[in-house]
Design an enzyme around this catalytic site. Structure first.
Site, PDB file in Angstrom:
ATOM      1  N   ASP A 315      35.926  50.287  47.024  1.00 41.41           N
ATOM      2  CA  ASP A 315      35.195  49.293  46.238  1.00 41.41           C
ATOM      3  C   ASP A 315      35.608  49.330  44.768  1.00 41.41           C
ATOM      4  O   ASP A 315      35.695  48.280  44.118  1.00 41.41           O
ATOM      5  CB  ASP A 315      33.686  49.496  46.384  1.00 41.41           C
ATOM      6  CG  ASP A 315      33.242  50.899  46.018  1.00 41.41           C
ATOM      7  OD1 ASP A 315      33.799  51.856  46.562  1.00 41.41           O
ATOM      8  OD2 ASP A 315      32.332  51.038  45.172  1.00 41.41           O
ATOM      9  N   ASP A 345      35.005  57.155  53.966  1.00 41.96           N
ATOM     10  CA  ASP A 345      33.566  57.304  54.191  1.00 41.96           C
ATOM     11  C   ASP A 345      32.949  56.131  54.946  1.00 41.96           C
ATOM     12  O   ASP A 345      31.771  56.169  55.282  1.00 41.96           O
ATOM     13  CB  ASP A 345      32.830  57.457  52.851  1.00 41.96           C
ATOM     14  CG  ASP A 345      33.183  58.754  52.146  1.00 41.96           C
ATOM     15  OD1 ASP A 345      33.720  59.656  52.813  1.00 41.96           O
ATOM     16  OD2 ASP A 345      32.946  58.849  50.925  1.00 41.96           O
ATOM     17  N   GLY A 390      31.893  62.502  52.970  1.00 40.53           N
ATOM     18  CA  GLY A 390      30.759  61.593  52.966  1.00 40.53           C
ATOM     19  C   GLY A 390      30.018  61.721  51.658  1.00 40.53           C
ATOM     20  O   GLY A 390      29.019  62.421  51.561  1.00 40.53           O
ATOM     21  N   MET A 498      41.748  67.591  55.613  1.00 40.97           N
ATOM     22  CA  MET A 498      42.555  67.559  56.831  1.00 40.97           C
ATOM     23  C   MET A 498      42.295  66.296  57.635  1.00 40.97           C
ATOM     24  O   MET A 498      43.210  65.716  58.211  1.00 40.97           O
ATOM     25  CB  MET A 498      42.269  68.794  57.684  1.00 40.97           C
ATOM     26  CG  MET A 498      42.724  70.108  57.057  1.00 40.97           C
ATOM     27  SD  MET A 498      42.217  71.530  58.024  1.00 40.97           S
ATOM     28  CE  MET A 498      43.104  71.210  59.550  1.00 40.97           C
ATOM     29  N   ILE A 499      41.040  65.854  57.682  1.00 38.53           N
ATOM     30  CA  ILE A 499      40.714  64.723  58.550  1.00 38.53           C
ATOM     31  C   ILE A 499      41.190  63.393  57.968  1.00 38.53           C
ATOM     32  O   ILE A 499      41.254  62.399  58.694  1.00 38.53           O
ATOM     33  CB  ILE A 499      39.198  64.656  58.835  1.00 38.53           C
ATOM     34  CG1 ILE A 499      38.410  64.290  57.576  1.00 38.53           C
ATOM     35  CG2 ILE A 499      38.694  65.963  59.411  1.00 38.53           C
ATOM     36  CD1 ILE A 499      36.937  64.026  57.843  1.00 38.53           C
TER      37      ILE A 499
END
Length: 596
Positions: A315, A345, A390, A498-499
């Site tokens: 955003d 996120d 998150g 990592m993700i």
């Protein structure tokens, strides 16, 4: 068996003046009671007791047989009536459907208590209102460059053009007011309903730009996300293969700063040098936060005669993209600016999901499995904690929890953390450990601000730095178990980066291709200041100001996702709900119509 039971029972009570014979009928669930006021009073005085017993049993058996036969006939009659009613209803529905189809109406029952009053389309800025069209008279067909070369060799130039004109046309072109409704669920009983709608994405009949004069630029900003290379690749391939542009595609290196930093000059993107980039994670163009300088970016656009600018980011990046759009319009610079929403996120509003989100949730499963192994194998009282990304929303933590099925406690920013007491998470963990021998915790990085407080520090993008909730949870869990007179073995795993650095999986790769192609379709048609995304499972074009106005979004603590979390983990519900914060977005009253 019933006959024998009645006979034996009568023999036991042959001196009684009253005898009751009971037969239980399972199908009717009722008792059939046969009464005699006096066996001797209704029989021959000379009849012995044995004969009386046989007579009574025979009468009972006859009544039972009659009841069973009657019940079977009645049941057959009921079944027949149900069957006839069903066939009548099906015939009536078929006839109704036939009449509605003849009248051009959809099949189904017309609802009298659900009505749609009006639709408000989120319009996009079109360049042809301010600049003359450069693509006037050019038919929008797939360029198919490789096929053209093959067709020329087979048919010759003239016949190849004829073959291509028949084979390279789009099967469907999108009209200006084709739209996708923002909400697919409508509540009955609303007298008048106004709904928001998005412009449907896809190829248009008329081109605003001439493909032979198009130069384009692609920039990636902010954090990494699975699928960035896929989007870069598909934008490049769409420009060359779908529209056959003759200009250059510039890859801006290192985010907004790459527009002017001599240390990171732009690279030329071609179908050849992006061929295999989608097999690796990250962005081969590089990315960074900050670095936005409008004057220097405008200078690059003018000097390179850029007609299309594709900005991939969240955003904050989109706000910068819209600033470029507004400045170019004010300065009279003829350019289409398109955004592709990117956020690990999944917190960009209005779209179903952001690309890379599914891949990140999938990558998080390995960390959760590792936490379970650590917790179950390390004694005593093993607990594994996994911290996932998150910042302001817990979508990754929530979906990773649901996808795993091994998590006992999920903590997200939208739901306050209560440590102790009847709804405390620590007593819940204690119970889970005592039952299973171990427990697994998943926590989003932005959870727990009500415990640790908000940070005043920010990064280069203006995002506040977050407190270390993972380490804090490890500390308080150890302290709680000590108070109970026991020791906990807590293992903490932080796979945050990592993700987001893994390649896109098949689902996200397909999504990235759809986003890229429809962004190119939009810019070639002359739309500008827009972003592209999946809305109600349909590809749409969304004005950037509307997209960022309510971003970042959060997960509804009273929604279905959180309810599923509670069902899976069986943790106490500590969610607080404010009707003003999470309004019913399914409909908009007429007196509160959305901006057209």
């Amino acid at each position: 068996y019933e006959f024998i039971r009645i006979f034996i029972d009568w023999k036991r009570h042959e001196d009684s003046t009253v005898m009751c014979v009971t037969r239980k009928t399972i199908s009717a669930k009722k008792d059939c009671i046969v009464k005699t006021s006096s066996l001797k009073s209704i029989s021959n005085p000379t009849m012995d007791t044995k004969t009386l017993g046989i007579a009574a049993a025979a009468a009972t058996a006859s009544a039972a047989i009659t009841y069973v036969v009657t019940s079977v006939k009645y049941e057959k009659k009921i079944v027949k009536q149900r069957s006839e009613k069903y066939l009548e209803d099906q015939a009536a529905k078929a006839e109704q459907t036939r009449k509605q189809n003849e009248e051009g109406l959809p099949s189904g029952m017309k609802l009298g208590d659900v009505k749609l009053d009006s639709v408000y389309l989120w319009e996009l800025e079109k360049l042809n209102k301010y600049f003359p069209s450069e693509g006037e008279g050019i038919e929008n067909v797939m360029a198919a460059l490789d096929y053209r070369r093959a067709a020329t060799e087979i048919f010759g130039d003239e016949e190849a053009d004829k073959e291509l004109s028949n084979r390279a046309k789009y099967s469907k072109l999108i009209g200006d007011h084709e739209c996708i409704l923002s909400h697919i669920r409508v509540k009955p009983g609303v007298s008048s309903l106004a709904l928001r709608a998005y412009v449907r994405a896809g190829p248009r009949e008329k081109l605003h730009f001439n493909p032979e004069t198009v130069n384009a630029a692609i920039v990636t900003c902010g954090g990494l996300c699975p699928g960035l290379n896929n989007v870069i690749r598909e934008i490049t391939r769409s420009l060359f293969f779908l529209y056959g542009i003759k200009g250059k595609v510039y890859g801006i290196v290192g985010g907004y700063k790459g527009f002017y930093d001599p240390a990171t000059p732009p690279v030329d993107l071609t179908p050849e040098n992006v061929e295999d980039v989608h097999h690796v994670g990250g962005t081969f163009l590089g990315s960074s936060r900050g670095g936005f300088d409008m004057d220097k970016i405008l200078h690059f656009i003018k000097s390179k005669n850029i007609k299309h600018l594709y900005v991939i980011g969240g955003d904050g990046t989109h706000r910068g993209a819209f600033k470029i759009h507004e400045t170019c319009m004010e300065k009279g610079v003829h350019i289409a600016v398109a955004g592709i929403p990117k956020t690990i996120d999944n917190d960009v509003d209005h779209i179903d999901r952001s690309f890379g989100f599914i891949s990140a949730v999938e990558a998080a499963q390995a960390a959760i499995r590792a936490a379970k192994v650590e917790a179950s194998c390390n004694l005593p009282n093993g607990i594994g904690i996994v911290k996932l990304m998150g910042r302001s929303s817990g979508f990754i933590a929530a979906h990773a929890t649901l996808g795993s099925g091994d998590v006992d406690l999920c903590l997200v920013p939208e739901v306050p953390i209560i440590l102790d007491g009847p709804t405390g998470c620590l007593p819940h963990l204690w119970r889970r450990v005592k039952k299973n021998g171990y427990a697994v915790v998943v926590v989003a990085e932005g959870a727990g601000e009500e415990l640790l407080g908000e940070s005043t520090e920010t990064d280069a993008s203006g995002n506040k730095k977050l407190p270390q909730i993972g380490e804090y949870m490890k500390k308080v869990i150890n302290e709680y178990f000590k108070k109970q007179g026991e020791q906990a073995t807590v293992k903490y795993i932080d796979p945050s980066y990592m993700i987001r650095s893994v390649p896109a999986n098949a689902t996200d790769a397909l999504y990235c291709m759809q986003l890229a192609q429809n962004a190119v379709h939009g810019t070639m048609a002359g739309y500008t200041g827009f972003s592209v995304g999946l809305c109600n499972n349909k590809m749409c074009l969304i004005p950037i100001p509307e997209l960022v106005a309510t971003s970042p979004r959060q997960m509804n603590p009273k929604g279905r996702t959180w309810e599923r979390i509670l069902a899976v983990t069986r943790q106490p519900n500590t969610g607080k709900f404010d009707n003003k914060s999470f309004r019913d977005a399914e409909s908009v009253p007429v007196n509160q119509k959305p901006a057209a």
